[in-house]
Design an enzyme around this catalytic site. Sequence first.
Site, mmCIF file in Angstrom:
data_model
loop_
_atom_site.group_PDB
_atom_site.id
_atom_site.type_symbol
_atom_site.label_atom_id
_atom_site.label_comp_id
_atom_site.label_asym_id
_atom_site.label_seq_id
_atom_site.Cartn_x
_atom_site.Cartn_y
_atom_site.Cartn_z
ATOM 1 N N ASN A 152 -11.471 -7.803 -0.332
ATOM 2 C CA ASN A 152 -11.548 -7.432 1.083
ATOM 3 C C ASN A 152 -13.179 -6.511 0.747
ATOM 4 O O ASN A 152 -13.027 -5.614 -0.133
ATOM 5 C CB ASN A 152 -10.829 -6.377 1.551
ATOM 6 C CG ASN A 152 -9.375 -7.698 1.929
ATOM 7 O OD1 ASN A 152 -9.528 -8.582 1.979
ATOM 8 N ND2 ASN A 152 -8.345 -6.964 1.874
ATOM 9 N N GLN A 155 -11.252 -4.114 4.317
ATOM 10 C CA GLN A 155 -11.240 -3.092 3.167
ATOM 11 C C GLN A 155 -11.166 -1.587 3.763
ATOM 12 O O GLN A 155 -11.569 -1.161 4.560
ATOM 13 C CB GLN A 155 -12.528 -2.992 2.465
ATOM 14 C CG GLN A 155 -12.435 -2.154 1.099
ATOM 15 C CD GLN A 155 -13.712 -2.278 0.352
ATOM 16 O OE1 GLN A 155 -14.727 -2.807 0.709
ATOM 17 N NE2 GLN A 155 -13.944 -1.571 -0.803
ATOM 18 N N HIS A 194 -11.162 -3.334 -5.498
ATOM 19 C CA HIS A 194 -9.832 -3.818 -6.191
ATOM 20 C C HIS A 194 -9.697 -5.497 -5.856
ATOM 21 O O HIS A 194 -10.403 -5.872 -4.891
ATOM 22 C CB HIS A 194 -8.830 -2.875 -5.493
ATOM 23 C CG HIS A 194 -8.837 -2.844 -3.980
ATOM 24 N ND1 HIS A 194 -9.754 -2.047 -3.390
ATOM 25 C CD2 HIS A 194 -8.172 -3.497 -3.230
ATOM 26 C CE1 HIS A 194 -9.547 -2.256 -2.187
ATOM 27 N NE2 HIS A 194 -8.481 -3.069 -2.029
HETATM 28 P P1 AMP Z 1 -7.723 -3.156 0.903
HETATM 29 O O1 AMP Z 1 -7.246 -3.096 2.471
HETATM 30 O O2 AMP Z 1 -8.279 -4.439 0.580
HETATM 31 O O3 AMP Z 1 -8.705 -2.116 1.002
HETATM 32 O O4 AMP Z 1 -6.467 -2.765 0.162
HETATM 33 C C1 AMP Z 1 -6.103 -1.451 0.164
HETATM 34 C C2 AMP Z 1 -4.530 -1.717 -0.275
HETATM 35 O O5 AMP Z 1 -4.144 -0.390 -0.913
HETATM 36 C C3 AMP Z 1 -3.506 -1.863 0.583
HETATM 37 O O6 AMP Z 1 -2.681 -3.269 0.579
HETATM 38 C C4 AMP Z 1 -2.805 -0.713 0.631
HETATM 39 O O7 AMP Z 1 -1.102 -1.233 0.896
HETATM 40 C C5 AMP Z 1 -2.682 -0.320 -0.928
HETATM 41 N N1 AMP Z 1 -2.364 0.908 -1.006
HETATM 42 C C6 AMP Z 1 -2.774 2.061 -0.505
HETATM 43 N N2 AMP Z 1 -2.253 3.174 -1.146
HETATM 44 C C7 AMP Z 1 -1.615 2.803 -2.174
HETATM 45 C C8 AMP Z 1 -0.821 3.444 -3.196
HETATM 46 N N3 AMP Z 1 -0.766 4.990 -3.054
HETATM 47 N N4 AMP Z 1 -0.446 2.855 -4.139
HETATM 48 C C9 AMP Z 1 -0.444 1.383 -3.918
HETATM 49 N N5 AMP Z 1 -0.976 0.631 -3.146
HETATM 50 C C10 AMP Z 1 -1.663 1.310 -2.166
#
Ligand code: AMP
Length: 111
Positions: free
Chosen positions: A84, A91, A97
């Site tokens: 994303n 994002q 990621h």
């Molecule tokens: P994005 O929306 O593509 O930026 O993805 C960020 C992702 O990080 C989301 O799917 C969240 O659920 C995940 N996320 C946020 N905080 C944590 C955390 N502490 N441990 C694992 N995943 C997380």
Amino acid sequence: METVFSKIISREIPADIVFENDDVIAFRDINPQAPVHVLIVPKKWVKGIESADSSDKLAELLLAAAQIARDEGVDRRGYRLVINSGADGGQTVDHLHVHLLGGRKMHWPPG
Ligand code: AMP
């Protein structure tokens, strides 16, 4: 740049880590959208794919994702890798990621 992912890399906050090498760490998403939902993250901070350059370990991210897919047993049926980018891309964490999603049939187009 301090992000929730850099705190996972430095072990300041816990995560379910499934893969790690010198360049990459991968851990289970805290809010999984599929039976297998792993985030593959470069240890060196990069805000997102828009600010990545050829010195960043982009190939290592994708190769790690494919290895994790095999380790998680979703390679035979298939899976999806997602990056994303920015607000419209959805994002929410400003640390590059790759999402690995598997264990169910994916929809197309994505929402
Ligand atoms: P994005 O929306 O593509 O930026 O993805 C960020 C992702 O990080 C989301 O799917 C969240 O659920 C995940 N996320 C946020 N905080 C944590 C955390 N502490 N441990 C694992 N995943 C997380």
